[in-house]
Motif scaffolding. Structure first.
Motif, mmCIF file in Angstrom:
data_model
loop_
_atom_site.group_PDB
_atom_site.id
_atom_site.type_symbol
_atom_site.label_atom_id
_atom_site.label_comp_id
_atom_site.label_asym_id
_atom_site.label_seq_id
_atom_site.Cartn_x
_atom_site.Cartn_y
_atom_site.Cartn_z
ATOM 1 N N LYS A 48 0.842 -1.192 0.000
ATOM 2 C CA LYS A 48 0.000 0.000 0.000
ATOM 3 C C LYS A 48 0.878 1.244 0.000
ATOM 4 N N PRO A 49 0.345 2.342 -0.544
ATOM 5 C CA PRO A 49 1.131 3.574 -0.595
ATOM 6 C C PRO A 49 1.359 4.151 0.799
ATOM 7 N N VAL A 50 2.499 4.824 0.978
ATOM 8 C CA VAL A 50 2.789 5.473 2.257
ATOM 9 C C VAL A 50 1.874 6.694 2.410
ATOM 10 N N ASP A 51 1.852 7.560 1.400
ATOM 11 C CA ASP A 51 0.991 8.735 1.373
ATOM 12 C C ASP A 51 0.595 8.960 -0.081
ATOM 13 N N LYS A 52 -0.603 8.536 -0.423
ATOM 14 C CA LYS A 52 -1.051 8.512 -1.816
ATOM 15 C C LYS A 52 -1.018 9.893 -2.480
ATOM 16 N N LYS A 53 -1.239 10.955 -1.708
ATOM 17 C CA LYS A 53 -1.283 12.302 -2.281
ATOM 18 C C LYS A 53 0.097 12.934 -2.387
ATOM 19 N N LYS A 54 0.900 12.851 -1.344
ATOM 20 C CA LYS A 54 2.205 13.528 -1.336
ATOM 21 C C LYS A 54 3.298 12.727 -2.031
#
Length: 123
Positions: A48-54
């Motif tokens: 899973k992404p760490v922080d999908k937006k940043k």
């Protein structure tokens, strides 16, 4: 007679809807023959992404049951990371921070879970 045809049509339609519902519900079930084994064992793993937006390219992979086989868990983690990057960025290239080729003493293992961290490399 018109009333009987109407009821029969509704029953037939209801049976069709129920059949489609059952078939679609079964489609989400993965059979054991579809599982990928590593070192002869199945490992539950999730990327899973760490922080999908940043930082959308950075991700972690958690592999459960590492005590069954460290080598198998490493390869299961590599596989999940590769799937994640291909699905989201169209490339299997990964820059691992902690990954399948990390020295055993530097791996993150806790509560029978192995955690990798990496970043997908865009094509």
């Amino acid at each position: 007679m018109l009333g009987r045809k109407s009821v029969a049509g509704r029953v037939s339609m209801l049976a069709g809807v129920l059949t489609l519902s059952l078939v679609s519900a079964c489609g989400g079930i993965t059979s054991s023959s579809d599982r990928v084994l590593f070192d002869g064992k199945y490992f539950r793993a999730k990327a899973k992404p760490v922080d999908k937006k940043k930082m959308p390219t950075e991700f972690t992979v958690v592999v459960n049951g590492v005590s069954a086989s460290l080598d198998g868990a490493r390869e299961a983690g590599r596989y999940e990371g590769t799937k994640f990057c291909i699905k989201n960025f169209g490339s299997s290239s990964i820059a691992w921070k902690v990954g399948p080729d990390t020295e055993p003493q530097n791996l993150r293992v806790s509560d029978d879970k192995l955690t990798f961290a990496g970043a997908c490399q865009r094509p």
